[in-house]
Design a protein around this motif. Structure first.
Motif, PDB file in Angstrom:
ATOM      1  N   LEU A 104       0.829  -1.206   0.000  1.00 57.87           N
ATOM      2  CA  LEU A 104       0.000   0.000   0.000  1.00 57.87           C
ATOM      3  C   LEU A 104       0.864   1.257   0.000  1.00 57.87           C
ATOM      4  CD1 LEU A 104      -2.819  -0.796   2.555  1.00 57.87           C
ATOM      5  CD2 LEU A 104      -3.117  -0.203   0.174  1.00 57.87           C
ATOM      6  N   PRO A 314      -1.109   6.038  -0.718  1.00 55.38           N
ATOM      7  CA  PRO A 314      -2.316   6.536  -1.365  1.00 55.38           C
ATOM      8  C   PRO A 314      -3.479   5.601  -1.066  1.00 55.38           C
ATOM      9  CG  PRO A 314      -0.832   5.569  -2.965  1.00 55.38           C
ATOM     10  CD  PRO A 314      -0.100   5.594  -1.678  1.00 55.38           C
ATOM     11  N   ALA A 315      -4.689   6.116  -1.239  1.00 48.79           N
ATOM     12  CA  ALA A 315      -5.854   5.272  -1.012  1.00 48.79           C
ATOM     13  C   ALA A 315      -5.803   4.077  -1.947  1.00 48.79           C
ATOM     14  CB  ALA A 315      -7.117   6.080  -1.245  1.00 48.79           C
ATOM     15  N   GLY A 316      -6.230   2.935  -1.435  1.00 53.37           N
ATOM     16  CA  GLY A 316      -6.193   1.739  -2.265  1.00 53.37           C
ATOM     17  C   GLY A 316      -6.389   0.527  -1.396  1.00 53.37           C
ATOM     18  N   ASP A 336      -7.665   4.527   3.159  1.00 55.69           N
ATOM     19  CA  ASP A 336      -8.274   5.704   2.531  1.00 55.69           C
ATOM     20  C   ASP A 336      -7.277   6.857   2.447  1.00 55.69           C
ATOM     21  OD1 ASP A 336      -8.131   6.145   5.195  1.00 55.69           O
ATOM     22  OD2 ASP A 336     -10.179   6.825   5.473  1.00 55.69           O
TER      23      ASP A 336
END
Lengths: 385, 190
Positions: A104, A314-316, A336
């Motif tokens: 992530l 980053p969001a993912g 998020d």
């Protein structure tokens, strides 16, 4: 399709017998949560004479809401409480978490760090499997097989203590690598212990696995066929005992495992004997892996990537898995973009293997219950999370 | 980093309202960086169902996530099992999105019988309405999802139609609060 019917029929046959038989003929037994072997787990069984006709697992006695807790803490703070579900395998349960967070936040782990955490997780696999084997021994009334593995487990605990600073709950794997480098002379000590342990494994084989009493109680008991194993989605040693050579370390090599040469240990019979032997074979193979890891490890270098104080990406989302002592252990993490995860889900081997318990128990004898139950490599605390 | 791109797109997409959940532009952009094998899986799905029904959320090496409407999920899941060869569910999880007023249920599917698929995870996801959270069960297709679905029912309150036991599993029998993994459930003192 045929196979699916078979599973359904087995379970519904159980229910039918319960329905049809007069209530006073059946006896309801509650196994656990105080049963000394069951751990913090209860299952209700109904017996018709000697035979189990109904089984209903009732987990949750040690449910701690790990997944909810994760949402309140940042990625680093989560590590110490995430290893609580399996303190005996604490390096592996934080391993896949670290892998998922690294994906992530796009963190690269230094090569020496990758080797050290693979080494720590192999040592920890031995600790877990020895503990499991000790309990299996006492389950079957073989008290020597309780004393020996618990005693030899101390060797690996000492090694891990030297490496990580803690005996059981290490919090050693963190996103970005491992907390510290190996101490001086660790390699020699490790090789010495492994050499001694391999001799001990041969003795285990003589006293336990070749013991006629043990074989009588496990061979041909609780057979899980290959198709049923796939259908029920079991994992780890239970799966490999049913003739499917699946190991996450081979199927989807993480970190340095694609450079390690080892064989997947599996058996074809699918009975309790195979399910209890596969972890033993894994321990043997793990000794090779430890040697190879020490051999191929770069002799110096960083063990941990530099991170910002509160790592975030980053969001993912990310789904990563490793092979733990009880099979594939996956983390699904949704982020998020803040330093705290939005959602964390643990997909653990014990929870998945629990589905095989009613399937194998219904139709077998009550006396076979302990050997079937513990051969499923089920760790109640991990299943409850 | 190519994988970063898809992540950011996915993330910004999640924050939008439910009506914007048509990431066709995303799927077109990711196709250029899609690994070949994963791309062929997606192609088979999209050819069979069309890209209105099956939306590709992201594709990364070994990981593919698709989004389907809840009333079509049984059909898509049967196709995934029979034609693509994914044979068991590793995990079923739910994620609460109060801003979208939706709950996402995700099946992480994998395969034991097909060696080519052993490193693949296909995430089959669907979004149900938060107030009327019902969806058909998949246990007739993926038997291994039985306990996972039951857990999702009690933790997020998603009712699986056709599941024999939408009951308590891990929580205490006398649990009388909202499903704990919903975002409005707060841990005391936090």
């Amino acid at each position: 399709m045929e196979n699916e019917q078979r599973i359904d029929e087995t379970i519904s046959r159980g229910l039918e017998i319960v329905k049809e038989a007069e209530e006073d003929r059946l006896m309801t037994l509650s196994v656990g949560p105080q049963h000394p072997g069951s751990g913090h787990f209860r299952f209700t069984i109904k017996v018709d004479g000697d035979y189990i006709v109904y089984c209903d697992p009732d987990p949750g006695y040690v449910h701690r809401g790990e997944e909810k807790m994760c949402e309140y803490r940042n990625f680093i703070q989560n590590i110490p409480h995430l290893e609580r579900p399996v303190i005996h395998d604490s390096t592996n349960i934080t391993y896949s978490y670290s892998l998922a967070v690294e994906e992530l936040a796009n963190i690269q782990v230094p090569l020496r760090g990758q080797y050290i955490r693979a080494l720590a997780s192999e040592l920890n696999r031995q600790v877990y499997t020895l503990y499991w084997l000790g309990i299996y021994g006492i389950f079957l009334g073989h008290s020597t097989m309780f004393m020996w593995p618990i005693g030899d487990r101390e060797l690996f605990i000492d090694l891990l203590e030297a490496l990580t600073g803690a005996r059981v709950t290490h919090a050693f794997n963190i996103p970005g690598g491992v907390r510290n480098d190996m101490p001086d002379g660790f390699e020699e000590r490790c090789l010495r212990q492994v050499a001694y342990f391999e001799k001990r494994l041969a003795e285990y084989e003589d006293i336990f696995y070749n013991n006629p009493l043990f074989r009588q109680r496990t061979e041909g008991v609780g057979i899980l066929t290959k198709d049923d194993a796939i259908k029920l989605g079991v994992t780890g040693s239970v799966l490999r005992a049913s003739g499917i050579p699946f190991d996450v370390r081979k199927a989807e090599p993480y970190d340095v495992y694609n450079e390690i040469d080892f064989k997947i240990q599996y058996m074809k019979t699918g009975d309790s004997y195979a399910r209890s032997t596969v972890p033993f074979l894994d321990m043997k193979e793990s000794c090779h892996i430890i040697r190879e890891l020490l051999d191929k490890m770069p002799k110096s270098g960083e063990v941990r990537a530099k991170l910002q104080p509160n790592p975030k990406g980053p969001a993912g989302e990310s789904y990563k898995r490793v092979e733990s002592g009880r099979g594939a252990l996956g983390y699904y993490i949704v982020s998020d973009g803040t330093p705290k995860p939005y959602r964390v889900k643990l997909s653990v081997g014990s929870f998945r293997n629990m589905l095989a318990l009613p399937f194998l128990l219904i139709g077998s004898k009550l006396a076979d219950m302990p050997s079937i139950y513990w051969s499923l490599n089920y760790w109640p605390v991990e299943a409850d999370r | 980093m190519s994988s970063d791109q898809s992540k950011t797109q996915n993330g910004s997409e999640q924050k939008k309202s439910s009506s914007d959940l048509t990431p066709t532009s995303i799927s077109k952009k990711t196709e250029s960086i899609t690994p070949q094998f994963e791309g062929s899986l997606i192609n088979q799905l999209v050819t069979r169902f069309g890209d209105k029904l099956v939306q590709v959320i992201y594709v990364r090496p070994g990981r593919t996530k698709i989004l389907v409407p809840p009333n079509e999920i049984v059909q898509v899941a049967s196709f995934i099992k029979d034609s693509l060869g994914f044979d068991h569910a590793e995990s079923v999880s739910g994620t609460d999105y109060p801003n979208d007023n939706q709950i996402e249920v995700i099946y992480h599917l994998s395969s034991y019988s097909d060696d080519k698929l052993s490193s693949q995870i296909l995430a089959l996801s669907t979004r149900v309405d938060r107030n009327e959270s019902r969806m058909p069960t998949l246990i007739n297709i993926f038997r291994s999802a039985e306990y996972h679905e039951r857990e999702t029912f009690e933790m997020l309150g998603v009712y699986f139609e056709g599941h024999p036991r939408n009951e308590r599993f891990l929580l205490p029998e006398d649990w009388a609060d909202i499903p704990p993994l919903r975002k409005e459930f707060r841990i005391k003192g936090r």
